[in-house]
Design a protein around this motif. Sequence first.
Motif, mmCIF file in Angstrom:
data_model
loop_
_atom_site.group_PDB
_atom_site.id
_atom_site.type_symbol
_atom_site.label_atom_id
_atom_site.label_comp_id
_atom_site.label_asym_id
_atom_site.label_seq_id
_atom_site.Cartn_x
_atom_site.Cartn_y
_atom_site.Cartn_z
ATOM 1 N N UNK A 71 9.128 -17.081 52.385
ATOM 2 C CA UNK A 71 8.225 -18.123 53.104
ATOM 3 C C UNK A 71 6.929 -18.387 52.528
ATOM 4 N N UNK A 72 6.047 -19.157 53.276
ATOM 5 C CA UNK A 72 4.777 -19.282 52.955
ATOM 6 C C UNK A 72 4.281 -20.716 53.299
ATOM 7 N N UNK A 73 3.140 -21.177 52.821
ATOM 8 C CA UNK A 73 2.889 -22.728 53.081
ATOM 9 C C UNK A 73 3.289 -23.465 52.124
ATOM 10 N N UNK A 74 4.061 -24.386 52.715
ATOM 11 C CA UNK A 74 4.889 -25.414 51.961
ATOM 12 C C UNK A 74 4.624 -26.709 52.065
ATOM 13 N N UNK A 75 4.708 -27.484 51.106
ATOM 14 C CA UNK A 75 4.365 -29.004 51.261
ATOM 15 C C UNK A 75 5.484 -29.903 50.594
ATOM 16 N N UNK A 76 6.176 -30.544 51.695
ATOM 17 C CA UNK A 76 7.114 -31.593 51.010
ATOM 18 C C UNK A 76 6.486 -32.800 50.732
ATOM 19 N N UNK A 77 6.362 -33.141 49.436
ATOM 20 C CA UNK A 77 5.509 -34.372 48.998
ATOM 21 C C UNK A 77 6.102 -35.760 49.318
ATOM 22 N N UNK A 78 7.401 -35.974 49.400
ATOM 23 C CA UNK A 78 7.865 -37.417 49.957
ATOM 24 C C UNK A 78 9.092 -37.109 50.690
ATOM 25 N N UNK A 79 8.775 -36.884 51.987
ATOM 26 C CA UNK A 79 9.827 -36.164 52.807
ATOM 27 C C UNK A 79 10.969 -37.047 53.380
ATOM 28 N N UNK A 80 10.791 -38.426 53.152
ATOM 29 C CA UNK A 80 11.761 -39.371 54.110
ATOM 30 C C UNK A 80 11.812 -38.800 55.822
ATOM 31 N N UNK A 81 12.944 -38.458 56.034
ATOM 32 C CA UNK A 81 13.084 -38.056 57.323
ATOM 33 C C UNK A 81 13.139 -36.425 57.516
ATOM 34 N N UNK A 82 13.092 -35.691 56.248
ATOM 35 C CA UNK A 82 13.088 -34.240 56.337
ATOM 36 C C UNK A 82 14.093 -33.581 55.823
ATOM 37 N N UNK A 83 15.020 -33.902 55.025
ATOM 38 C CA UNK A 83 15.925 -33.167 54.642
ATOM 39 C C UNK A 83 15.712 -31.796 53.869
ATOM 40 N N UNK A 122 14.784 -18.502 58.823
ATOM 41 C CA UNK A 122 13.647 -17.628 58.517
ATOM 42 C C UNK A 122 12.408 -18.135 57.704
ATOM 43 N N UNK A 123 12.791 -18.901 56.873
ATOM 44 C CA UNK A 123 11.710 -19.680 55.917
ATOM 45 C C UNK A 123 11.133 -20.695 57.041
ATOM 46 N N UNK A 124 11.963 -21.392 57.920
ATOM 47 C CA UNK A 124 11.363 -22.366 58.644
ATOM 48 C C UNK A 124 10.382 -21.739 59.408
ATOM 49 N N UNK A 125 10.625 -20.678 60.234
ATOM 50 C CA UNK A 125 9.952 -20.324 61.288
ATOM 51 C C UNK A 125 8.729 -19.300 60.957
ATOM 52 N N UNK A 126 8.797 -18.874 59.800
ATOM 53 C CA UNK A 126 7.850 -17.974 59.179
ATOM 54 C C UNK A 126 6.748 -18.778 58.114
ATOM 55 N N UNK A 127 7.010 -19.928 58.046
ATOM 56 C CA UNK A 127 6.085 -20.862 57.196
ATOM 57 C C UNK A 127 5.245 -21.928 57.723
ATOM 58 N N UNK A 128 3.956 -22.187 57.298
ATOM 59 C CA UNK A 128 3.383 -23.354 57.601
ATOM 60 C C UNK A 128 3.767 -24.513 56.847
ATOM 61 N N UNK A 152 -3.826 -24.549 47.376
ATOM 62 C CA UNK A 152 -3.494 -24.018 48.891
ATOM 63 C C UNK A 152 -2.166 -23.471 48.856
ATOM 64 N N UNK A 153 -1.144 -24.436 48.608
ATOM 65 C CA UNK A 153 0.229 -24.082 49.127
ATOM 66 C C UNK A 153 1.004 -23.157 48.259
ATOM 67 N N UNK A 154 2.040 -22.511 48.632
ATOM 68 C CA UNK A 154 2.747 -21.727 48.082
ATOM 69 C C UNK A 154 4.159 -22.321 47.326
ATOM 70 N N UNK A 155 4.308 -23.560 48.064
ATOM 71 C CA UNK A 155 5.930 -24.063 47.327
ATOM 72 C C UNK A 155 5.362 -25.677 47.491
ATOM 73 N N UNK A 156 5.636 -26.264 46.550
ATOM 74 C CA UNK A 156 5.760 -27.866 46.861
ATOM 75 C C UNK A 156 7.072 -28.070 46.168
ATOM 76 N N UNK A 157 7.889 -28.877 47.078
ATOM 77 C CA UNK A 157 9.206 -29.393 47.144
ATOM 78 C C UNK A 157 9.696 -30.814 47.446
ATOM 79 N N UNK A 158 10.478 -31.499 46.582
ATOM 80 C CA UNK A 158 10.842 -32.830 47.053
ATOM 81 C C UNK A 158 11.620 -33.427 46.175
#
Length: 522
Positions: A233-245, A253-259, A296-302
């Motif tokens: 978990x951590x600070x996460x950025x989704x760089x091109x999210x669409x509707x958010x898959x 746990x990751x969802x609830x414990x992350x920004x 700033x972010x701990x994870x960038x995913x997309x």
Amino acid sequence: MRRKKKVEVNKNAHRIEQLSLFEIFGDDLSNNNSETSSREEPRIVYHFETEETVREPDPTTIPRSEYPLQPSLAGSVESISDLRESELSATDPSQTETFNASQGIDNGMDPIAESNESEVSQRVHLNSNPLSTEQKIQYNIESIRVLKSIQKENRKASAEEKMTLALFSGWGGCPQVFNEDDHKYLIERNELKELLTVKEYQDAKASTLTSFYTPLSVISNVYKIIDHLGFKSGKIIETSMGTGNFIGLMNEDMYQESDICGIEIDEISSAIADFLYDKVSVLNTGYETNPLPKDYFDLAISNVPFGNFQIHDKDFNQYHFNIHNYFFAKALSQVRNGGLIALITATDTMDGSSRIMDYINERADILGAIRLPNDTFMENGANTQVTSDILFLRRNDEKAISQSIFLSKPMFTEHRVMNEYFIQYPEMVFGHVGERKTQYGNYELTVNKDGKDLEQHFDEVLSFFPENIYEEQEQNISEDLLIPIDIKHSIYPINAYFIEKDVLHYRDENYYYAVKNTRSNK
């Protein structure tokens, strides 16, 4: 449960046009070309006011309103009645299923649904079977109808409405509904014209050739690799999210414990994502104009946009990266030292003649890569075949730069090069490599299936990635004058003053700090 804070950005920035598939995957991606072909004058250049020469895009071309191959819904449900005759029941068990958070990642979309103001979340997911064109169009229309109703009434979405919103899967592979000569979809076409603004309708029409979506099985296996690397978990950025898959398929746990912050340029997709994920900060803007902090972010995913064009970002203009390569450079600037990056990208990133791999190698540890079969996106109605890669990185500011296997690109077939990494580690290629001549006369690499399914391939290569190399950042509560900018405070313009807890603060590019107390002591 961390609550999201509504983030608004200036959407009046100049945009640039979107390319067709021919332009995206044509000669520009051949091994003899640079980021912008030297044999022909590029049609698309930077579009901004501060340059001495600004070339306006051709008004007849498609606007860049929705990125190719960006993540969105890829689910399927049972056959439904025609929307022209009856309303779609979003709570029908044949269409949606409730999801217990303790189950972790399932095989479908799982948007968060809340009951009133309760902090107890319920996840809903769809089946992962492909949609027919008719189903996809009907579900999209119903989703938009619900979205517009919620927006008009200026309220939150109910759990039932979220189930319906989650049916939206974009318009890739559905040109029929926008074809004025196709009378089969006349009713649906007219309804879309009533539901959407002129801009929204044109954006949707333009996206039929460029908006292809990430299969859920790919997303869930990306998370398996991220978990193997040690990220929880951590600070996460989704760089091109669409509707958010990518956000929807996080384990609970990751969802609830992350920004979490998601960025999406398309208005309809970002609005749906905003209603689906109550704790996520959704920004309706392009990645290049996002106001979020660096380092700033701990994870960038997309799943990044693919394209043979550049976009304006003063920090990266000098590199002339195509858009898919630009996303790597930008992500490396926004994750912290030690942060992870997991992006799906065009094969041009690893095989192309640009210097993006040199740029990455100088700033990050390349943890591994996967080359997917060229029909991976077919299951989502893309009606096109394109080979793509998943690249995993860890930013390393202390890296000793050295020659890397990832920088070598020898000839592999008669006409095409391939990254040396895939040659030495053929297990990371999920199929048999070949080449084909396209209808436009150029050659492209193909990865044809070898009899194994994606799950088997992912399981076999998991051990190729380093285990538990991610280290959480120590959180030191500091009373120092300068406080690093976070998501909450990034909404304030640079060089702006704001009041927080009765204290006047000032924000510069990377920090904010207290100026004076606005309440006198008595």
